[in-house]
Write a protein that holds these residues in place. Structure first.
Motif, PDB file in Angstrom:
ATOM      1  N   ALA A   1      -4.467  10.028  -2.500  1.00 59.79           N
ATOM      2  CA  ALA A   1      -4.607   8.931  -3.464  1.00 59.79           C
ATOM      3  C   ALA A   1      -3.992   7.679  -2.849  1.00 59.79           C
ATOM      4  N   VAL A   2      -4.699   6.577  -2.942  1.00 57.93           N
ATOM      5  CA  VAL A   2      -4.245   5.307  -2.379  1.00 57.93           C
ATOM      6  C   VAL A   2      -4.097   4.305  -3.513  1.00 57.93           C
ATOM      7  N   GLN A   3      -2.984   3.606  -3.509  1.00 56.04           N
ATOM      8  CA  GLN A   3      -2.768   2.516  -4.459  1.00 56.04           C
ATOM      9  C   GLN A   3      -2.416   1.267  -3.670  1.00 56.04           C
ATOM     10  N   ILE A   4      -2.927   0.132  -4.114  1.00 55.40           N
ATOM     11  CA  ILE A   4      -2.614  -1.135  -3.457  1.00 55.40           C
ATOM     12  C   ILE A   4      -2.322  -2.179  -4.528  1.00 55.40           C
ATOM     13  N   PHE A   5      -1.198  -2.883  -4.363  1.00 58.19           N
ATOM     14  CA  PHE A   5      -0.834  -3.997  -5.233  1.00 58.19           C
ATOM     15  C   PHE A   5      -1.061  -5.286  -4.436  1.00 58.19           C
ATOM     16  N   TYR A   6      -1.767  -6.232  -5.050  1.00 62.09           N
ATOM     17  CA  TYR A   6      -1.998  -7.524  -4.413  1.00 62.09           C
ATOM     18  C   TYR A   6      -0.936  -8.498  -4.904  1.00 62.09           C
ATOM     19  N   VAL A   7      -0.065  -8.936  -4.014  1.00 62.32           N
ATOM     20  CA  VAL A   7       0.993  -9.887  -4.360  1.00 62.32           C
ATOM     21  C   VAL A   7       0.641 -11.230  -3.731  1.00 62.32           C
TER      22      VAL A   7
ATOM     23  N   ILE B   1       0.847  -1.198   0.000  1.00 64.10           N
ATOM     24  CA  ILE B   1       0.000   0.000   0.000  1.00 64.10           C
ATOM     25  C   ILE B   1       0.878   1.242   0.000  1.00 64.10           C
ATOM     26  N   ALA B   2       0.476   2.244  -0.773  1.00 58.84           N
ATOM     27  CA  ALA B   2       1.197   3.525  -0.783  1.00 58.84           C
ATOM     28  C   ALA B   2       0.183   4.647  -0.904  1.00 58.84           C
ATOM     29  N   LEU B   3       0.543   5.798  -0.371  1.00 65.79           N
ATOM     30  CA  LEU B   3      -0.318   6.970  -0.399  1.00 65.79           C
ATOM     31  C   LEU B   3       0.406   8.119  -1.075  1.00 65.79           C
ATOM     32  N   ALA B   4      -0.358   8.955  -1.743  1.00 62.95           N
ATOM     33  CA  ALA B   4       0.140  10.251  -2.232  1.00 62.95           C
ATOM     34  C   ALA B   4      -0.877  11.277  -1.762  1.00 62.95           C
ATOM     35  N   GLU B   5      -0.426  12.239  -1.011  1.00 65.95           N
ATOM     36  CA  GLU B   5      -1.392  13.129  -0.369  1.00 65.95           C
ATOM     37  C   GLU B   5      -0.988  14.584  -0.516  1.00 65.95           C
ATOM     38  N   ASP B   6      -1.982  15.428  -0.487  1.00 63.96           N
ATOM     39  CA  ASP B   6      -1.780  16.857  -0.332  1.00 63.96           C
ATOM     40  C   ASP B   6      -2.783  17.316   0.725  1.00 63.96           C
ATOM     41  N   PRO B   7      -2.810  18.580   1.061  1.00 66.69           N
ATOM     42  CA  PRO B   7      -3.712  18.987   2.144  1.00 66.69           C
ATOM     43  C   PRO B   7      -5.189  18.750   1.861  1.00 66.69           C
TER      44      PRO B   7
ATOM     45  N   ARG C   1      -1.010 -12.456   4.614  1.00 69.72           N
ATOM     46  CA  ARG C   1      -0.165 -12.646   5.799  1.00 69.72           C
ATOM     47  C   ARG C   1       0.591 -11.375   6.163  1.00 69.72           C
ATOM     48  N   GLU C   2       0.871 -10.568   5.156  1.00 69.35           N
ATOM     49  CA  GLU C   2       1.713  -9.409   5.397  1.00 69.35           C
ATOM     50  C   GLU C   2       1.102  -8.190   4.692  1.00 69.35           C
ATOM     51  N   VAL C   3       1.095  -7.068   5.376  1.00 72.63           N
ATOM     52  CA  VAL C   3       0.611  -5.811   4.811  1.00 72.63           C
ATOM     53  C   VAL C   3       1.754  -4.807   4.894  1.00 72.63           C
ATOM     54  N   LEU C   4       2.195  -4.314   3.743  1.00 73.51           N
ATOM     55  CA  LEU C   4       3.297  -3.352   3.701  1.00 73.51           C
ATOM     56  C   LEU C   4       2.708  -1.963   3.522  1.00 73.51           C
ATOM     57  N   VAL C   5       3.021  -1.069   4.424  1.00 71.38           N
ATOM     58  CA  VAL C   5       2.415   0.261   4.437  1.00 71.38           C
ATOM     59  C   VAL C   5       3.520   1.330   4.458  1.00 71.38           C
ATOM     60  N   PRO C   6       3.196   2.566   4.075  1.00 71.21           N
ATOM     61  CA  PRO C   6       4.212   3.634   4.114  1.00 71.21           C
ATOM     62  C   PRO C   6       4.491   4.135   5.519  1.00 71.21           C
ATOM     63  N   ALA C   7       3.530   3.981   6.431  1.00 73.78           N
ATOM     64  CA  ALA C   7       3.738   4.389   7.830  1.00 73.78           C
ATOM     65  C   ALA C   7       2.866   3.499   8.707  1.00 73.78           C
ATOM     66  N   LEU C   8       3.396   3.130   9.846  1.00 72.91           N
ATOM     67  CA  LEU C   8       2.645   2.245  10.740  1.00 72.91           C
ATOM     68  C   LEU C   8       1.467   2.991  11.346  1.00 72.91           C
ATOM     69  N   PRO C   9       0.320   2.323  11.494  1.00 75.29           N
ATOM     70  CA  PRO C   9      -0.813   2.977  12.164  1.00 75.29           C
ATOM     71  C   PRO C   9      -0.465   3.294  13.609  1.00 75.29           C
ATOM     72  N   PRO C  10      -1.193   4.231  14.235  1.00 82.30           N
ATOM     73  CA  PRO C  10      -0.825   4.667  15.593  1.00 82.30           C
ATOM     74  C   PRO C  10      -0.746   3.516  16.584  1.00 82.30           C
TER      75      PRO C  10
END
Length: 655
Positions: free
Chosen positions: A270-276, A260-266, A318-327
């Protein structure tokens, strides 16, 4: 607008346990849902002084008219209840990750006696196993067509299946060996189920075992002199390999992960997810959502994971790869593990193939956001709406058909430049962009620099208006040069002047116009971070809704002015640095320094050049080239370049 204190719960009535809360407006509609480890602490923060709250939070609490909560036993229960309420009430102040389009799924109706494979879209049903989603329906249909050679399972509709049973004759697929024809009893239900299970295993990523098995059977048939069977297995092997070639291999091991990756502005994200699955990319999806709260990237990740997986436990890997860990990563992992029935890990990739793949996903997210903005900006109805919103918000007499925006950029007070960008009817007119080199201001003084650039721009406007002649054309009156007859580009006053900054910059622009005797051109400023719109002589900013097309247009104009100013600043800085470095080279005058700059374009390229390449510049001999190479090498080793420009904000940052 409600006063939050009017519906604030009495002191001591809010429990300190974990729970979920919801704000309602005056009509009883739920406008926001949130969760907290400590309800009292969290809810109390909403009833602080409104002036100290983030504008979006302030908007929410002043829209609300009541708040209620439900206590739960654990944080995992809080997450589950939060998702249920968001799904049920669709609150306007929660971020919503809605699909911008429908993606096709590959579905196997495992709940039927004779399961069927099909390609579909929309909501999922019970008793059906899904694979994907995929980007294109035609691609997955092509894959299924190839796999039916190897796994001849049923793919017909129920009507076709029953009709074949009634007449005792299979359809065409049964005759060409792309279906085992369970409709006419060619295989039993158990035999057909085994074919279906093999198909599902293959689609789930367990491909190596099938390939080896088919290969072994092919060689065995060949040794047994059964060449017809060997040829058929060879064709099956080719079909399997062709279907796998359509899926890019990204990991050498059989990794199952969602990247998962995000591109954001204020304003948007935008969220993109690749299923591997099994180390191969099996599908991808993308969303663009409006940001309606002040959460950072980690909070966005938590909201996204909750909305993505809640209700769809079969799709959790089994695994979720994210740009930042949730709180609260542990609670989220516990929730997902409970739903999946097996351990789920949430990680931020740090190196290797996973890091590289996430960078690719991030590029896709950035591209999706850019395309979304381009599409949004090019729509005529949207542009008209944006201009009308700006007119209403700022109280303008007319719609600002021509907007000019100004920005100042500098490096620690040196090489101060300014940019002017022009938008007409909501679209950029790049031919009328202008750059200014600030010469009348010493040091880093953005306010004085803004005053100078506004003064120079509108002094020229007055000069051109005084020296122009108005002529009538098919498109209306036009100001032209009386000598050449060419139209005057800068003789037209804008409908709105936008400056990058807050009250000081707005006051400087207003003062510059007043000194020139111009009082009919409105001015506003767009401050960074909070996206507040400031107007002269007003203590409070104008707050446009986050979803406002008018705010989006102002932000786009401001960002374009940033980009244009920074590009100019970099060019000047590079030229200055080259000339400074070459000052110490004996015998190298201004003419040959400029020749070097024209040839290489930047100091970076000059540093990378070899002596022979430098000697190719006209007027530069081998000895001088060696001296130049030595000079740039010494400068590079001294480490003088410790500053950089933040391209998002235009600010100077130091290492």
């Amino acid at each position: 607008m409600a006063v939050p204190a009017s519906y604030r719960p009495a002191p001591g009535t809010i429990p300190t346990q974990p729970g979920v809360y919801r704000f309602r407006d005056s009509r009883g509609r739920v406008i926001y849902v949130g969760k907290a480890k400590n309800l009292r602490s969290r809810l109390s923060s909403y009833f602080a002084d409104v002036r100290g709250l983030h504008p979006r939070t302030a908007s929410m609490v002043t829209t609300g008219a009541s708040v209620e909560w439900t206590v739960v036993r654990t944080e995992v229960e809080a997450l589950q209840l939060e998702y249920s309420w968001i799904k049920e009430f669709d609150p306007r102040f929660n971020v919503k990750y809605r699909d911008d389009k429908s993606y096709p799924w590959l579905a196997v109706t495992t709940g039927e006696e004779f399961p069927r494979v099909m390609v579909g879209r929309g909501a999922k049903k019970k008793g059906v196993r899904y694979f994907g989603p995929y980007s294109h329906a035609w691609a997955i249909r092509e894959t299924v067509d190839q796999l039916l050679r190897v796994f001849p399972m049923r793919s017909c509709s129920n009507g076709v299946f029953k009709r074949a049973q009634q007449v005792g004759r299979p359809c065409l697929l049964g005759y060409i060996d792309k279906c085992s024809a369970p409709c006419v009893g060619a295989v039993s239900a158990e035999e057909h189920r085994r074919i279906v299970d093999d198909f599902c295993d293959f689609m789930a990523g367990n491909t190596a075992a099938f390939l080896k098995r088919v290969e072994r059977e092919m060689y065995a048939a060949s040794e047994a002199m059964d060449f017809e069977k060997a040829a058929r297995l060879r064709d099956d092997l080719g079909a399997l390999n062709r279907s796998l070639e359509k899926q890019a291999v990204v990991f050498n091991d059989a990794t199952d992960a969602d990247v998962i990756a995000l591109a954001e502005d204020p304003l948007e994200v935008a969220v993109q997810i690749f299923y591997v699955r099994g180390g191969r990319i099996r599908g991808q999806r993308g969303w663009v959502a409006d940001r309606t709260d002040e959460g950072d990237t980690s909070q966005l990740v938590e909201d996204f994971l909750l909305q993505l997986y809640a209700g769809e436990p079969d799709s959790i890997p089994r695994e979720v790869l994210v740009p930042a860990l949730p709180p609260d990563t542990g609670t989220m992992e516990q929730l997902l593990s409970g739903m999946r029935g097996a351990k789920v890990a949430i990680r931020v990739p740090q190196r290797g193939d996973k890091k590289s793949l996430q960078e690719t996903v991030a590029k896709n997210a950035a591209q999706a956001l850019m395309l979304h903005k381009t599409k949004r900006a090019s729509d005529l109805t949207t542009r008209n709406k944006a201009l009308e919103e700006i007119q209403l918000a700022l109280g303008l007499d007319e719609v600002p058909l021509r907007i000019e925006c100004y920005d100042v950029s500098n490096l620690q007070g040196t090489e101060v430049v300014a940019s002017m960008v022009v938008f007409e009817d909501g679209l950029p007119r790049k031919g009328e962009y202008r750059r200014f080199v600030i010469r009348g201001v010493d040091g880093q003084n953005d306010v004085a620099s803004m005053h100078e650039v506004i003064t120079r721009r509108f002094r020229r406007l007055l000069d051109e208006q005084a020296r122009s002649t108005e002529v009538s054309t098919d498109s209306g009156p036009m100001l032209v040069d009386p000598d050449t007859g060419r139209p005057r580009k800068f003789a037209y006053a804008p409908g709105l002047v936008v400056v990058d900054g807050g009250p000081p910059q707005v006051s400087a622009a207003r003062q510059a116009l007043a000194e020139l005797g111009i009082d009919d051109i409105p001015v506003c400023g767009l401050a960074k971070r909070l996206e507040e719109v400031w107007v002269p002589d007003d203590e409070d900013p104008v707050i446009l809704p986050r979803t406002s097309e008018g705010l989006y247009l102002l932000q786009r104009i401001r960002d374009e002015a940033h980009r244009f100013a920074i590009t100019h600043h970099r060019g000047r800085r590079s030229r200055t640095m080259v000339e400074s470095v070459l000052d110490d080279v004996p015998g190298l005058g201004e003419v040959r320094r400029k020749a070097l700059l024209r040839h290489f374009g930047s100091l970076k390229k000059l540093r990378l050049a070899e002596v022979d390449e430098i000697a190719l510049v006209p007027g530069i001999g081998p000895a001088t080239a060696a001296a130049i190479k030595g000079a740039v090498a010494v400068q590079e080793g001294s480490g003088k370049t410790g500053t950089r420009i933040n391209t998002a904000t235009g600010e100077i940052e130091e290492d």
